[in-house]
Design an enzyme around this catalytic site. Sequence first.
Site, PDB file in Angstrom:
ATOM      1  N   CYS A   1      -9.547  -6.007   4.291  1.00 39.78           N
ATOM      2  CA  CYS A   1      -8.320  -6.014   5.109  1.00 39.78           C
ATOM      3  C   CYS A   1      -8.468  -5.219   6.401  1.00 39.78           C
ATOM      4  CB  CYS A   1      -7.138  -5.513   4.296  1.00 39.78           C
ATOM      5  SG  CYS A   1      -7.317  -3.811   3.773  1.00 39.78           S
TER       6      CYS A   1
ATOM      7  N   ARG B   1     -12.220   6.605  14.885  1.00 46.41           N
ATOM      8  CA  ARG B   1     -11.819   5.228  15.247  1.00 46.41           C
ATOM      9  C   ARG B   1     -10.875   5.174  16.446  1.00 46.41           C
ATOM     10  NH1 ARG B   1      -8.090   3.611  10.015  1.00 46.41           N
ATOM     11  NH2 ARG B   1      -7.046   2.126  11.378  1.00 46.41           N
TER      12      ARG B   1
ATOM     13  N   ARG C   1       0.861  -1.188   0.000  1.00 48.41           N
ATOM     14  CA  ARG C   1       0.000   0.000   0.000  1.00 48.41           C
ATOM     15  C   ARG C   1       0.897   1.238   0.000  1.00 48.41           C
ATOM     16  NH1 ARG C   1      -3.946   1.288   4.927  1.00 48.41           N
ATOM     17  NH2 ARG C   1      -2.022   1.791   6.030  1.00 48.41           N
TER      18      ARG C   1
ATOM     19  N   ASN D   1     -11.692  -0.471   8.696  1.00 44.98           N
ATOM     20  CA  ASN D   1     -11.364   0.380   9.857  1.00 44.98           C
ATOM     21  C   ASN D   1     -11.783   1.810   9.568  1.00 44.98           C
ATOM     22  OD1 ASN D   1     -10.152  -1.908  10.773  1.00 44.98           O
ATOM     23  ND2 ASN D   1      -8.093  -1.292  10.206  1.00 44.98           N
ATOM     24  N   ASP D   2     -11.454   2.253   8.358  1.00 44.15           N
ATOM     25  CA  ASP D   2     -11.847   3.612   7.978  1.00 44.15           C
ATOM     26  C   ASP D   2     -13.267   3.663   7.451  1.00 44.15           C
ATOM     27  OD1 ASP D   2      -9.744   5.436   8.564  1.00 44.15           O
ATOM     28  OD2 ASP D   2      -8.521   4.309   7.159  1.00 44.15           O
TER      29      ASP D   2
HETATM   30  C1  PEP Z   1      -8.585   0.192   7.040  1.00 47.31           C
HETATM   31  O1  PEP Z   1      -8.857   1.398   7.087  1.00 47.31           O
HETATM   32  O2  PEP Z   1      -9.421  -0.714   7.220  1.00 47.31           O
HETATM   33  C2  PEP Z   1      -7.203  -0.249   6.810  1.00 47.31           C
HETATM   34  C3  PEP Z   1      -6.915  -1.526   6.701  1.00 47.31           C
HETATM   35  O3  PEP Z   1      -6.249   0.721   6.778  1.00 47.31           O
HETATM   36  P1  PEP Z   1      -5.620   1.350   8.102  1.00 47.31           P
HETATM   37  O4  PEP Z   1      -6.087   0.577   9.288  1.00 47.31           O
HETATM   38  O5  PEP Z   1      -4.142   1.299   7.969  1.00 47.31           O
HETATM   39  O6  PEP Z   1      -6.152   2.750   8.068  1.00 47.31           O
HETATM   40 MG    MG Z   2      -7.417   2.831   6.404  1.00 46.63          MG
END
Ligand code: PEP
Ligand code: MG
Length: 578
Positions: A500, A463, A332, A452-453
């Site tokens: 992910c 978060r 990424r 997550n985002d």
């Molecule tokens: C997400 O946002 O789900 C992600 C995998 O990226 P990060 O947790 O690094 O923001």
């Molecule tokens: Mg993210």
Amino acid sequence: MEIRHGIPVSPGIVIAEALVLDSEKLRIPQRFVEKGLIESEIGRFKQAVDDSNRTLDTEIARLGEEIEIHARILGVHQDLASDPVLHSEVEQAIRDNSYTAEHALSKVMNRYVRKLQDLKSPILSERVHDLQDVEKLLLSTLLGKRIEGLSNLKDEVVVIAHNLTPAQTAKLDPEMVKGFATDVGGKTSHTAIMGRALGIPAVVGLEDIATAVVGGDLIVIDGYRGVVVIDPDEGQIAEYSARARKMQSLAKRLKSQAKLPAETIDGHRIEVHANIELPSEVKSAVECGASGIGLYRTEFIHLQAPTAGEEVHFENYRSVIESLGGLPLTVRTLDLGGDKLPEGGLEEENPFLGCRSIRWCLANPKPFRAQIRAILRAGLLGPVRLMLPMITSISELDRSLQIIDEVSDELRAEGVEFDENIPIGVMVEVPSLALIASHVAGRVSFLSVGTNDLVQYTLAVDRGNEHVADLYDPMHPAVLHLILQLVRTGQEHSVRVSLCGEMASESIYLPLLVGMGLREISVSPQLIPEVKQVIRSLVDYEVRELSARCLQMSDGEQITRELHHWAVDHFPEVVDRF
Ligand code: PEP
Ligand code: MG
């Protein structure tokens, strides 16, 4: 003995002595003394000054030769701590007001700091930090707390802090730091994710743990249930030790089966990849049964060395690809900003909605282009994919793709070999992109759902903020319908869709995700054995029915209850730990 409840973010149980970081928020327990104790209070203050000076002498002698600049700063601190004017003002504040030594010191120091700040001089404002450091040192000496650091640890500890940044957490040595607990944070904050990456139990969002614990206190951290026990009694030590042993033996058993494929009972294969933050995690990811790296969070390369250029990135990717021995790697591009602040970055009111991630890269083309060159070149060393984070619109995606094209032209013109056909994908982390996924699908090779985002931006819940952690609900139907739409778009356009976010490593959510048709996920390495075991207990047509039922529901809590019951019926051993 005292029990505190927070947010469990990294599983495991540990019992060890506390090392308290971040003593900025030292609590002053008592502000006044009886008149008869004034002289002894002044004596306490003088003693604290002598003791602090001795501590500084030792530090200066230790640093002197190696790190002269730090030694000089400590010399300045020593001068300030020995200043006769400071001493007489503190003494007077104790005499005149019956203040405790701590309270008098804080009052006097505060006055100095305010005076300096009023001058608005950048040079003098440097002195503010020095004054605050001296206040911290004297206060911690008076309160009997040690000012502690993470270097040269000789005993195993658990770290207690108000906050740890992701970069600080990345530097924790898991050989000596056996767990951590913080006042702030949420389940998917990057500090929490880093805790899981290190494989150490962690609890965050405890509000005031950093002031409740004194360095050296015995602490239990239960990273399954989010409990921290300060000064446990014998019964609790025995109970937690027994639970820790039971969990370790379950983890060992799961790990022994980690290399088995993640296949449902009726033969549907799910690819389980690993999320990593550091190259050192690859080995354990492979041992834990990962069939590739689905998310390499490369921003830690930048955070540890902000001037890192193409070669540093390239060597880093080379070492990861070599350790993977032919397994695929998804790199990424830099996801800086938010809670991963780049050096000299903008001070933003609202960093998660500001110049974060791809926005930062587009605004800082030099490091972005250097990274892309490195990824394209690394593509010749093994199966590598390039993934763009936090894209919100087609024009942003097109601008990013345009830069990749330009960098490819540049490499071609220079005669540098690179992977001409590297698969390029995007993370879907913002609802705007999820809703136009069919337009995105024609432009990229794969989609990766960053829940997550996605949860944060769909529900407008930070978060990393413990005060709204109960509103951060990955099972909110709005989130689930966005994911379902993405899975379907992928099927219609023959574009691979993976997930992910941390949601994929929550055992109770897995039946739902598999039932929705997801066939690829990426999770923290340590959690892979358990995730694969849960998948092996599922029957595809059963979980399809389950997810159809859940997707009819209007409320996240109801969906969670349904999934919890399912988990208790189908894999009780795993649920039992929480
Ligand atoms: C997400 O946002 O789900 C992600 C995998 O990226 P990060 O947790 O690094 O923001
Ligand atoms: Mg993210």
